[in-house]
Design a protein around this motif. Structure first.
Motif, PDB file in Angstrom:
ATOM      1  N   VAL A 194      -1.533  -3.356   3.607  1.00  0.00           N
ATOM      2  CA  VAL A 194      -1.632  -4.361   4.673  1.00  0.00           C
ATOM      3  C   VAL A 194      -3.095  -4.791   4.843  1.00  0.00           C
ATOM      4  N   LYS A 195      -3.986  -3.814   4.802  1.00  0.00           N
ATOM      5  CA  LYS A 195      -5.421  -4.089   4.934  1.00  0.00           C
ATOM      6  C   LYS A 195      -5.915  -5.061   3.863  1.00  0.00           C
ATOM      7  N   TYR A 196      -5.415  -4.870   2.631  1.00  0.00           N
ATOM      8  CA  TYR A 196      -5.838  -5.726   1.515  1.00  0.00           C
ATOM      9  C   TYR A 196      -4.942  -6.956   1.337  1.00  0.00           C
ATOM     10  N   LYS A 197      -4.122  -7.225   2.371  1.00  0.00           N
ATOM     11  CA  LYS A 197      -3.281  -8.426   2.421  1.00  0.00           C
ATOM     12  C   LYS A 197      -2.248  -8.488   1.290  1.00  0.00           C
ATOM     13  N   GLY A 198      -1.687  -7.330   0.961  1.00  0.00           N
ATOM     14  CA  GLY A 198      -0.612  -7.309  -0.015  1.00  0.00           C
ATOM     15  C   GLY A 198       0.645  -7.944   0.566  1.00  0.00           C
ATOM     16  N   LYS A 199       1.384  -8.662  -0.270  1.00  0.00           N
ATOM     17  CA  LYS A 199       2.658  -9.256   0.159  1.00  0.00           C
ATOM     18  C   LYS A 199       3.735  -8.183   0.037  1.00  0.00           C
ATOM     19  N   ILE A 200       4.190  -7.677   1.172  1.00  0.00           N
ATOM     20  CA  ILE A 200       5.076  -6.515   1.194  1.00  0.00           C
ATOM     21  C   ILE A 200       6.542  -6.936   1.031  1.00  0.00           C
ATOM     22  N   VAL A 201       7.238  -6.231   0.126  1.00  0.00           N
ATOM     23  CA  VAL A 201       8.667  -6.486  -0.094  1.00  0.00           C
ATOM     24  C   VAL A 201       9.392  -5.138  -0.193  1.00  0.00           C
ATOM     25  N   PRO A 202      10.696  -5.103   0.073  1.00  0.00           N
ATOM     26  CA  PRO A 202      11.452  -3.871  -0.134  1.00  0.00           C
ATOM     27  C   PRO A 202      11.720  -3.649  -1.618  1.00  0.00           C
ATOM     28  N   PHE A 203      11.505  -2.415  -2.078  1.00  0.00           N
ATOM     29  CA  PHE A 203      11.746  -2.069  -3.485  1.00  0.00           C
ATOM     30  C   PHE A 203      12.090  -0.593  -3.579  1.00  0.00           C
ATOM     31  N   ALA A 204      13.239  -0.285  -4.166  1.00  0.00           N
ATOM     32  CA  ALA A 204      13.668   1.102  -4.392  1.00  0.00           C
ATOM     33  C   ALA A 204      13.623   1.934  -3.115  1.00  0.00           C
ATOM     34  N   GLY A 205      13.937   1.294  -1.982  1.00  0.00           N
ATOM     35  CA  GLY A 205      13.974   2.010  -0.715  1.00  0.00           C
ATOM     36  C   GLY A 205      12.637   2.102  -0.013  1.00  0.00           C
ATOM     37  N   TYR A 206      11.606   1.456  -0.578  1.00  0.00           N
ATOM     38  CA  TYR A 206      10.258   1.505   0.002  1.00  0.00           C
ATOM     39  C   TYR A 206       9.737   0.098   0.275  1.00  0.00           C
ATOM     40  N   LEU A 207       8.751   0.005   1.149  1.00  0.00           N
ATOM     41  CA  LEU A 207       8.034  -1.237   1.372  1.00  0.00           C
ATOM     42  C   LEU A 207       6.761  -1.188   0.543  1.00  0.00           C
TER      43      LEU A 207
END
Length: 360
Positions: free
Chosen positions: A12-25
């Protein structure tokens, strides 16, 4: 509800675009974009959060017997610190998962499994556990970070002495100190490049991430997401569970025959593989010669004859061309064989090529 890796706040700090994958964000990409991240790994180095992967130990005098029963590869002779890749089959010869086993010592092994399969794999291992050996899931306590690319070793040399860096591909050192953190350092990766994977306490993962980013500034290091991880592994023709293999696809069909030791006395799935004999389909590479990008699950034709299906496909940033992997009838596996792929009702020309598409 998706889980968060120990590095979630860092993404989040590095402005990653977060998506759900394999049960994780997880970050699919950062503001730099997938192509820039892909090219950084091919020409310099990139940093990946792989903490969603699962980690399992197998401990006890009968550990090797358990591994040889569960897995298609042979674990009888390994040196301490050696890593070995293997499919794990079901009774029908399909693939439960593919994984990596590290030998700590004769009665202690460290196993890394795919994120989406972790619970399934652990249940399978426990169901087939026997003798004096115990499988234990330690995933929640372990983070994994991957440093990949031709300049990865240059970065690591700034943090470690030469003797503390593993030299052989698929080897590792246990309990190495990086910036005050206790790490497993493994010369492995999933990008087709030189590089390392670090396993350490979940609590210390953000600290190692920041240390590696800071140390690698001169080498052009950047954080990378799931998008680049997938395009890199596809260029390198590395199979992905759920695509090139699954519970119905055998490791022989997936092109992993070198990791299936049929001369072993026994392993789960051996009888089924013997009964199936020579495979009727096999994994191949497809170079797209027409216009269009081929994705997974597209039907492949020779004229009006359906001859197979694609398993993965994308535009390859380094090669500057689209490519795909497919399971084709063995009659069509020869290099140079022309085929057509159905892309949303439109036929796109392609030809069978040698794998991998990219090799450093």
């Amino acid at each position: 509800m998706e889980l968060k890796t120990p590095l979630y706040e860092t993404h989040v700090k590095y402005k990653g675009k977060i998506v759900p994958f394999a049960g994780y964000l997880l970050p699919v990409q950062y503001p730099t974009g997938v192509i820039a991240e892909h090219m950084a790994v091919r020409t310099a180095c990139g940093l990946f959060d792989v903490s969603h992967m699962g980690e399992i130990t197998c401990i006890g005098p009968d550990a090797v017997k358990n591994l040889n029963h569960l897995l298609t590869n042979d674990f009888t002779v390994m040196y301490d610190g050696q890593a070995r890749y293997s499919p794990m089959c079901n009774e029908e010869g399909g693939v439960v998962d593919d994984l990596i086993v590290y030998k700590i010592r004769d009665d202690h092994y460290f196993i890394v499994v795919n994120a989406a399969n972790k619970d399934k794999d652990f249940a399978w291992m426990k169901a087939h556990e026997f003798g004096d050996a115990v499988f234990t899931d330690i995933s929640k306590d372990v983070a994994q970070i991957a440093l990949q690319g031709p300049k990865a070793e240059t970065v690591l040399r700034k943090l470690l002495s030469e003797e503390d860096i593993p030299k052989k591909y698929y080897s590792c050192f246990f309990h190495k100190n990086i910036g005050g953190m206790d790490c497993i350092i493994s010369r492995t990766g999933y990008t087709g490049e030189a590089g390392f994977e670090f396993y350490l306490s979940s609590l210390e993962a953000p600290k190692l991430w920041e240390l590696l980013l800071e140390t690698g500034k001169e080498e052009g290091i950047i954080p990378c997401g799931l998008g680049a991880r997938d395009t890199l592994r596809l260029e390198a023709a590395m199979p992905l569970y759920g695509h090139e293999m699954n519970d119905e696809i055998t490791p022989i069909e997936a092109g992993l025959g070198m990791f299936v030791k049929m001369n072993k006395e026994e392993f789960i799935g051996k009888a089924a593989l013997e009964e199936k004999g020579e495979p009727k389909r096999v994994r191949v590479g497809l170079k797209v010669t027409g216009r269009g990008i081929v994705r997974e699950h597209a039907q492949v034709y020779d004229g009006d004859t359906l001859i197979g299906i694609t398993t993965s496909g994308t535009h390859c940033p380094y090669l500057k061309s689209p490519a795909a992997m497919a399971l084709l009838d063995t009659a069509y596996k020869a290099i140079g064989t022309p085929v057509e792929v159905d892309v949303r009702g439109r036929r796109v020309a392609a030809e069978v090529v040698k794998l991998p598409f990219y090799k450093k």
